[in-house]
Each structure stands twice: as structure tokens, then as C-alpha cells.
Scaffold this motif. Structure first.
Motif, PDB file in Angstrom:
ATOM      1  N   ALA A 176      94.943  36.259 -30.724  1.00 46.30           N
ATOM      2  CA  ALA A 176      95.973  36.729 -31.643  1.00 46.30           C
ATOM      3  C   ALA A 176      97.017  37.588 -30.935  1.00 46.30           C
ATOM      4  O   ALA A 176      96.700  38.396 -30.060  1.00 46.30           O
ATOM      5  CB  ALA A 176      95.335  37.524 -32.774  1.00 46.30           C
ATOM      6  N   LEU A 203     100.127  40.065 -32.418  1.00 48.06           N
ATOM      7  CA  LEU A 203     100.753  40.672 -33.590  1.00 48.06           C
ATOM      8  C   LEU A 203     102.131  41.180 -33.201  1.00 48.06           C
ATOM      9  O   LEU A 203     102.271  41.983 -32.277  1.00 48.06           O
ATOM     10  CB  LEU A 203      99.880  41.823 -34.104  1.00 48.06           C
ATOM     11  CG  LEU A 203     100.409  42.618 -35.297  1.00 48.06           C
ATOM     12  CD1 LEU A 203     100.505  41.748 -36.545  1.00 48.06           C
ATOM     13  CD2 LEU A 203      99.521  43.837 -35.552  1.00 48.06           C
ATOM     14  N   LEU A 233      95.141  42.547 -39.640  1.00 51.71           N
ATOM     15  CA  LEU A 233      94.267  41.843 -38.702  1.00 51.71           C
ATOM     16  C   LEU A 233      92.914  41.543 -39.327  1.00 51.71           C
ATOM     17  O   LEU A 233      92.361  40.447 -39.152  1.00 51.71           O
ATOM     18  CB  LEU A 233      94.102  42.666 -37.419  1.00 51.71           C
ATOM     19  CG  LEU A 233      95.344  42.821 -36.540  1.00 51.71           C
ATOM     20  CD1 LEU A 233      95.041  43.737 -35.356  1.00 51.71           C
ATOM     21  CD2 LEU A 233      95.843  41.454 -36.059  1.00 51.71           C
ATOM     22  N   GLU A 267      90.977  38.597 -37.508  1.00 54.91           N
ATOM     23  CA  GLU A 267      91.195  38.851 -36.080  1.00 54.91           C
ATOM     24  C   GLU A 267      90.686  40.245 -35.720  1.00 54.91           C
ATOM     25  O   GLU A 267      91.320  41.244 -36.044  1.00 54.91           O
ATOM     26  CB  GLU A 267      92.678  38.722 -35.726  1.00 54.91           C
ATOM     27  CG  GLU A 267      93.259  37.341 -35.923  1.00 54.91           C
ATOM     28  CD  GLU A 267      92.724  36.312 -34.928  1.00 54.91           C
ATOM     29  OE1 GLU A 267      92.029  36.721 -33.970  1.00 54.91           O
ATOM     30  OE2 GLU A 267      93.021  35.125 -35.097  1.00 54.91           O
ATOM     31  N   THR A 324      90.622  41.591 -32.808  1.00 57.80           N
ATOM     32  CA  THR A 324      91.484  42.171 -31.783  1.00 57.80           C
ATOM     33  C   THR A 324      92.783  41.378 -31.706  1.00 57.80           C
ATOM     34  O   THR A 324      92.871  40.239 -32.180  1.00 57.80           O
ATOM     35  CB  THR A 324      90.821  42.159 -30.392  1.00 57.80           C
ATOM     36  OG1 THR A 324      90.637  40.799 -29.967  1.00 57.80           O
ATOM     37  CG2 THR A 324      89.488  42.884 -30.410  1.00 57.80           C
ATOM     38  N   ALA A 325      93.777  41.983 -31.086  1.00 55.79           N
ATOM     39  CA  ALA A 325      95.055  41.292 -30.878  1.00 55.79           C
ATOM     40  C   ALA A 325      95.801  41.954 -29.730  1.00 55.79           C
ATOM     41  O   ALA A 325      95.599  43.141 -29.435  1.00 55.79           O
ATOM     42  CB  ALA A 325      95.913  41.334 -32.136  1.00 55.79           C
ATOM     43  N   VAL A 363      99.402  43.362 -29.131  1.00 56.68           N
ATOM     44  CA  VAL A 363     100.343  43.892 -30.111  1.00 56.68           C
ATOM     45  C   VAL A 363     101.689  44.138 -29.440  1.00 56.68           C
ATOM     46  O   VAL A 363     101.760  44.743 -28.368  1.00 56.68           O
ATOM     47  CB  VAL A 363      99.806  45.198 -30.742  1.00 56.68           C
ATOM     48  CG1 VAL A 363     100.796  45.756 -31.748  1.00 56.68           C
ATOM     49  CG2 VAL A 363      98.453  44.942 -31.410  1.00 56.68           C
ATOM     50  N   ARG A 387      90.673  47.502 -30.585  1.00 53.99           N
ATOM     51  CA  ARG A 387      91.278  46.393 -31.327  1.00 53.99           C
ATOM     52  C   ARG A 387      92.519  45.827 -30.641  1.00 53.99           C
ATOM     53  O   ARG A 387      92.994  44.752 -31.016  1.00 53.99           O
ATOM     54  CB  ARG A 387      91.653  46.836 -32.748  1.00 53.99           C
ATOM     55  CG  ARG A 387      90.490  47.396 -33.543  1.00 53.99           C
ATOM     56  CD  ARG A 387      90.680  47.173 -35.006  1.00 53.99           C
ATOM     57  NE  ARG A 387      90.715  45.759 -35.340  1.00 53.99           N
ATOM     58  CZ  ARG A 387      90.785  45.307 -36.581  1.00 53.99           C
ATOM     59  NH1 ARG A 387      90.829  46.151 -37.593  1.00 53.99           N
ATOM     60  NH2 ARG A 387      90.812  44.013 -36.823  1.00 53.99           N
TER      61      ARG A 387
END
Length: 291
Positions: free
Chosen positions: A30, A32, A88, A93, A95-96, A98, A118
Motif C-alpha cells: 500500500a 497512501l 488504512l 492495510e 502498513t503503508a 505514506v 504502520r
């Protein structure tokens, strides 16, 4: 869910007491994307496609902006970070990576500081982090004029009423050094901020800046930023953000894009995609590596 193309779909997702309008595309680790003012998720229109080839891209309209809930309050960076964490959670998700620009930078920073488990990687662009040391040269003549104008409760909404398009156009032209943004995206931005309630929400970000600055100061005073971080500067912020980050960040990469205005994703999308792709490549490899 609304499908905009074969790549991008729109969803409304509940988080932290509001509903957030979110564009989602691709599959993989992911990413973001948090926009600023006067933008919506469409700030990332020329970035989402390339990133979605190897990532699941999540690009919300921030609280009160675009098609997200016009909340009465909650525009401080700490609460916006709660919005992001809840988003999230809602899309599954844990974690991402960012990426934040302008008003999206302080909540991205606090999300990484308060929930470092995260955030796999962090990209911050064209903003300052409250009153952290390092931006003294940038602020030598004082903050940009609109910070004070927007901060006075109720004033800017009344003054701008009836002239929203011209007001938004000024920021779009200044943010691209006179080049402007593609017509359909410009029209989407103007429509998004075309009424007093939308402007009230946008200006609430500026009215919450003292609270956000305290939150950023407290976070930096009690912890270090341990996630790999990239600061990307253009005009006018340049290296001021990187100078704020350097004393508190374990792993910091800094890039400046020459000849680029504040609205990097629309003024220099090719350069930004290249920087993001290189920076996120290690993240993607780690995320896909078997335990």
C-alpha cells in the motif's frame, strides 16, 4: 463503489467519525497519498497510474475537502493522522508507505511518529513541520500572506465568496510557476472549493496550525523518526523541510526539483514518479519478501 477507469475506483469509507472519499488503484504494498490545499485526491492523477503498476495506491480526499465529510472540527494534524490510520484499517492495510504534500505533510509526519510500525517509508513534500528548527531562512520575511488571512475565523469565507474560481486559480498558477494545471483537474478543484462551507473546512486547517505545531513539537521532543524518509522540495519551500527533519530523522534522503513549483505532482509528475519509484522499490521488495 464508483469505477472511474480500469485503474481507479472511488469508495466512501468510514473512519474516525467521518466518511472519506477515496480513490484506490492497483495491487501490491500500500501507498497512501495525502494532498493539500486547494486540492483533492485528483492532485495525484498523473502519479496514481505509474505507482499502481506495483502498489495498491490509496488517495483520499482529506477531512472536509473534496467529497469527504464537511466535519465541524478535527483539522489538527494529530486528528488527521487518526483519520489516516483508520482509513488504512478500513481497507485492510496494516502498513503503508505514506506520501504527504502541503497540508498532508504534518499528518503524514505524525502518523509515522506515533505509529512507526504502520509506516514503512515516508515521503514529505513542500510544507513545514510546525515550528521545528531549520526553517528560519524560509520564514525570515514571515509566513506566506494567506496563512494569516485564512486563520481569522469566518473572514476568508466572506471575502472569497463569489470569487472562488479566481482565488483557487491564483494558487494553481502560483504553484506551477504560471503554467497552470490541466483543465479538467483545475475545474475539479474549483468545484470542490466553490462554496463557503467547503472553504470553511479548508481554512480550518490553517486555524488548527497552532495545535498542529504543538503536536509536532511534542512528537519530535519525545521520539526520533526511524522510518526511512525522503524530503522533496521545489519552489518555494526548497530545503527548509529537509533542514527541519535532519536532526530528528535516522535515515533521510533529500531531493529538490529544479524549476518546479509547489504543486509537484502536477507540475513535475515525471520527475516525482521517478523519485517515488526509486525510493519505494526497496519497500516493495521488503514487503513482498517471504517471512
Amino acid at each position: 463503489m464508483t469505477t472511474l477507469s480500469s485503474e481507479i475506483s472511488l469508495r466512501r469509507i468510514a473512519t474516525n467519525g467521518i466518511e472519506v472519499n477515496v480513490a484506490i488503484a492497483g495491487r501490491g504494498p500500500a501507498v497512501l497519498l495525502l494532498h493539500g490545499f486547494p486540492h483533492t485526491w485528483q492532485l495525484w492523477s498523473e502519479v496514481i497510474g505509474p505507482l499502481a503498476r506495483g502498489h495498491r495506491v490509496i488517495a483520499p480526499d482529506l477531512r472536509g475537502l473534496g467529497a469527504s465529510t464537511r466535519a465541524a472540527d478535527g483539522y489538527d494534524a494529530g486528528n488527521l493522522a487518526v483519520d489516516a490510520a483508520g482509513l488504512l484499517d478500513a481497507v485492510g492495510e496494516p502498513t503503508a508507505a505514506v506520501v504527504g504534500i502541503d497540508a498532508g505533510t504534518p499528518p503524514a509526519f505524525l502518523l509515522a511518529m506515533r505509529h512507526q510500525h504502520r509506516v514503512r517509508r515516508l515521503v514529505l513534500m513542500e510544507s513545514l513541520l510546525g515550528t521545528l528548527p531549520g526553517a528560519e531562512d524560509f520564514l525570515s520575511a514571515g509566513p506566506p500572506w494567506w496563512f494569516g488571512f485564512h486563520a481569522v475565523p469566518g473572514l476568508a469565507e466572506k471575502v472569497v465568496a463569489g470569487n472562488e474560481a479566481a482565488y483557487i486559480d491564483w494558487f494553481l498558477d502560483a504553484g506551477t510557476l504560471g503554467h497552470g494545471v490541466p483543465g479538467p483537474i483545475r475545474d475539479a478543484f474549483v468545484e470542490a472549493y466553490g462554496n463557503p462551507e467547503a472553504l470553511r473546512c479548508a481554512f480550518s486547517y490553517y486555524r488548527a496550525m497552532p495545535a498542529s505545531a504543538r503536536q509536532i513539537h511534542d512528537a519530535a521532543a519525545t521520539a526520533r523518526l526511524t522510518v526511512p524518509t525522503m524530503a522533496v522540495g521545489a519552489h518555494p519551500v526548497g530545503d527548509a523541510l529537509a533542514r527541519q527533519l535532519a536532526p530528528i530523522t535516522d535515515v533521510l534522503i533529500h531531493h529538490e526539483i529544479p524549476g518546479c513549483g509547489h504543486i509537484i505532482p502536477l507540475h513535475a509528475p515525471t520527475e516525482l514518479v521517478s523519485l517515488l519509484s526509486d525510493f519505494l522499490a526497496a519497500d516493495r521488495g521488503a514487503a513482498l519478501r517471504p517471512d
